[in-house]
Design a protein around this motif. Structure first.
Motif, short mmCIF file in Angstrom:
data_model
loop_
_atom_site.label_atom_id
_atom_site.label_comp_id
_atom_site.label_asym_id
_atom_site.label_seq_id
_atom_site.Cartn_x
_atom_site.Cartn_y
_atom_site.Cartn_z
N GLY A 62 -33.56 66.91 18.66
CA GLY A 62 -33.18 66.62 17.28
C GLY A 62 -33.86 67.53 16.27
N ARG A 70 -42.56 70.65 18.75
CA ARG A 70 -43.50 69.96 19.65
C ARG A 70 -44.83 69.68 18.94
N ASP A 72 -42.03 71.81 30.49
CA ASP A 72 -40.64 72.07 30.86
C ASP A 72 -39.96 70.72 31.10
N LYS A 82 -33.27 81.55 34.02
CA LYS A 82 -34.33 80.54 34.17
C LYS A 82 -34.69 80.42 35.64
N TYR A 91 -37.31 78.61 38.48
CA TYR A 91 -38.32 77.60 38.83
C TYR A 91 -38.95 78.09 40.14
N LEU A 113 -31.41 73.74 23.71
CA LEU A 113 -32.04 72.68 22.91
C LEU A 113 -33.56 72.83 22.83
N GLY A 114 -34.09 73.85 23.48
CA GLY A 114 -35.53 74.07 23.43
C GLY A 114 -36.30 73.13 24.34
N LEU A 115 -35.63 72.50 25.28
CA LEU A 115 -36.33 71.59 26.20
C LEU A 115 -36.90 72.38 27.37
N THR A 116 -36.23 73.47 27.70
CA THR A 116 -36.64 74.31 28.82
C THR A 116 -36.81 75.74 28.31
N PRO A 117 -38.02 76.26 28.34
CA PRO A 117 -38.15 77.66 27.88
C PRO A 117 -37.51 78.61 28.89
N ASP A 136 -36.50 75.36 15.81
CA ASP A 136 -36.47 73.93 15.53
C ASP A 136 -35.65 73.60 14.28
N THR A 137 -35.73 74.46 13.25
CA THR A 137 -34.96 74.19 12.02
C THR A 137 -33.46 74.25 12.31
N ARG A 186 -32.10 73.64 15.08
CA ARG A 186 -31.70 72.53 15.97
C ARG A 186 -31.38 71.24 15.23
N THR A 187 -31.76 71.18 13.95
CA THR A 187 -31.40 69.96 13.21
C THR A 187 -29.89 69.90 12.93
N TYR A 203 -26.75 66.30 20.10
CA TYR A 203 -26.87 66.37 21.56
C TYR A 203 -26.72 64.99 22.18
N PRO A 222 -27.18 63.47 25.94
CA PRO A 222 -27.54 63.80 27.32
C PRO A 222 -26.64 63.08 28.33
#
Lengths: 329, 246
Positions: free
Chosen positions: A126, A130, A328, B12, B14, B51-55, B70-71, B73-74, B78, B80
């Motif tokens: 949203g 962080r 992550d 990405k 892992y 969404l910036g959840l996973t770099p 982040d700005t 993303r407002t 989303y 899930p």
């Protein structure tokens, strides 16, 4: 759309318009940032109020302060409400164990709970950065620790003042304020644990270990090291500072308030700044030293305590922010 | 092309597992992009990076020509795959919390709750909601603030036909409003009437992308989206086998 153009490519009155627009956007982003921190903090406090944590802790503090004041001198054959100074001495042990424990318990699941429940994804998606999330959680945790503590001290303090007919508040207020600061530091420690761990149970175990280390293990190790490397005098002095149980069982701390005669404890040498510098490492020790009765003749490093607290906050929140940034999901 | 979202060289990793491998994906303004692929293809990872959840390990994501932060993303909504909310709080409390984070007034949330048919249960605890209701609440939260970009991860999962039709109706309205949408799904019959573009992810790589018409021309079929998808998957499999035996 003017917002999409780089300002350097815009000329004349359009440039002014673009600059005004960008300044407005920056202001709005900053306002939104503060608002997001406040929303996260308020939600944390509201959740703890709703699940009864705050009320339970307030009752614990009320009961603890009230009962300590009433029965604190029972070993000397006295029952009745004590004044502020005696209540402070009697409360010292309880506060130094209970405040860090409650604070790490509040802090340990602030992040990891949301991570396990997967609500963290939606919050971060949203547009909450962080770092703002961390600050919001920390602020919420601090309010959760502070509210019952302040309620307990204010209500019980008022009752003690009225019942004992005393107005010498300084030591009691110092205990409350330093206890609050101790709680805030340990809330940050709990929050750090919460960013490191992957599950709530792991966080709980680590938080309790951190509490044990600060309250028991650090003192034992420090005592061992210092006693084996310094003179007997230094060892006695440090023992006085480190072991609050020892303080209470030492020749009549309480009787120091009854007569002007120097007690066994008061005869102890004042802690030199060199030998007490190690205290800065542990907020619990600093808290203890600051609240020891003046009659014991121990120096009170107030500035050192403030600096140490701020360093602890910077350290724990800094590492926590770094961990959260790398997380992550 | 007027791309509002530009994904360039997105990878990405892992450890030794490569979840996304050099994805290049421009998304036009007002496009409805159906992101297709089998389980584990990297669809959710791609959304996570957006969404910036996973770099991401490598690559850039630009929103209107600027790196997405982040700005920015407002203005993203989303939803899930598994809508996870605060179960001890009510529908309204959850909604107000997320609306507040986006600086949206309560009236906007109430409008979206009415739109998804949840306003009458606004005081009910989230733990008491059915799966369909939870999905709709997730959608209402995503729609709050009329976002420019909507990212929906498997939104059609577990919906009965009536709810499915309702969701399609809302997404159609959003398309008409001018929202850009990225929708990952396995229910191709549900996305087909909505999608303007398709991207197929297979084993972290973009196997095909383009408008539905262009893909139909490329694969020489007037068949359904599902047929096109299977044709792309088969084609990819054949190429892989040829590479192995070459």
């Amino acid at each position: 759309m003017i917002a999409d153009w780089p300002i350097s490519t815009i000329c004349g009155s359009r440039r002014e318009e673009a600059l005004t627009f960008h300044a407005k956007m920056t202001r709005e982003a900053r306002y939104l940032g503060f608002r997001q921190i406040a929303i996260v903090a308020t939600k944390e406090l509201r959740d703890r109020l709703r699940n009864g944590w705050v009320i339970a802790c307030a009752l614990v503090w009320l009961g603890a302060i009230g009962l300590t004041s009433l029965f604190g001198l029972v070993q000397m054959g006295r029952i009745g409400v004590q004044g502020y100074e005696r209540t402070t001495v009697s409360l010292l042990n309880l506060v130094q164990y209970l405040v860090p424990l409650l604070a790490v318990l509040v802090g340990h699941d602030l992040i990891v709970r949301e991570r396990e429940d997967r609500t963290l994804n939606l919050v971060l998606a949203g547009g909450v950065s962080r770092f703002r999330l961390l600050l919001g959680k920390f602020l919420g945790g601090c309010l959760t620790v502070a509210l019952p503590l302040v309620l307990g001290f204010v209500i019980a303090g008022t009752v003690i003042g009225l019942a004992a007919g005393t107005s010498a508040l300084a030591s009691f207020a110092r205990l409350a304020v330093s206890g609050l600061a101790l709680g805030i530091v340990f809330c940050a420690v709990g929050l750090l644990v919460s960013t490191i761990c992957r599950s709530r149970i792991q966080a709980l175990v680590l938080a309790l270990l951190a509490w044990c280390a600060a309250v028991f293990v650090f003192d034992l190790i420090a005592l061992g090291v210092i006693v084996s490397t310094q003179s007997v005098n230094a060892a006695q002095e440090i023992e006085l500072i480190c072991d609050a149980t020892h303080v209470n069982s030492l020749a009549d701390v309480h009787s120091a308030f009854d007569s002007a005669a120097p007690t066994h404890a008061a005869a102890a040498p004042r802690a030199s700044s060199a030998s007490s510098a190690w205290l800065w490492l542990n907020p619990v020790d600093l808290f203890r030293v600051i609240n020891l009765p003046t009659a014991l003749g121990v120096a009170k490093p107030v500035l050192g305590a403030v600096l140490s607290g701020l360093l602890w906050l910077a350290f724990t929140l800094g590492i926590g922010a770094r961990r959260l940034k790398q997380m992550d999901l | 092309m007027n791309a509002s979202l530009q994904i360039t060289g997105l990878s990405k990793r892992y450890g030794s597992v490569c979840a996304l491998d050099g994805v290049e994906l421009p998304v036009e303004r007002c496009a409805v992009l159906a992101l297709l692929g089998p389980n584990g293809a990297g669809k959710s990872t791609l959304f996570g990076c957006l969404l910036g959840l996973t770099p991401p390990t490598y690559g850039t994501i630009l929103w209107h020509g600027k790196p997405i932060g982040d700005t920015e993303r407002t203005v993203i909504g989303y939803m899930p795959e598994r809508v996870a909310l605060y179960s001890h709080s009510s529908v309204l409390e959850n909604g107000l919390f997320f609306a507040g984070l986006k600086n949206q007034p309560s009236a906007e949330l109430e409008y979206q709750l009415r739109r998804v048919g949840l306003y009458h249960v606004r005081d009910r605890k989230v733990r008491q909601l059915s799966k369909g209701m939870l999905q709709r609440l997730g959608l209402a939260i995503a729609l709050c603030g009329r976002p420019e970009l909507l990212i929906l991860d498997e939104p059609f999962n577990g919906l009965d036909p009536a709810l499915l039709e309702g969701l399609q109706g809302i997404l159609r309205q959003e398309r008409e409003r001018g929202a850009t949408m990225l929708i990952s799904t396995h229910t191709m019959s549900a996305i087909e009437p909505l999608a303007t573009h398709v991207a197929v992810l297979l084993e972290g790589k973009l196997a095909a992308q383009g408008s539905i018409e262009a893909l139909r021309e490329q694969f020489g079929t007037e068949e359904s989206l599902e047929t096109i998808y299977h044709a792309i998957a088969r084609d990819r499999q054949r190429t892989k086998l040829e590479e192995v035996f070459a």
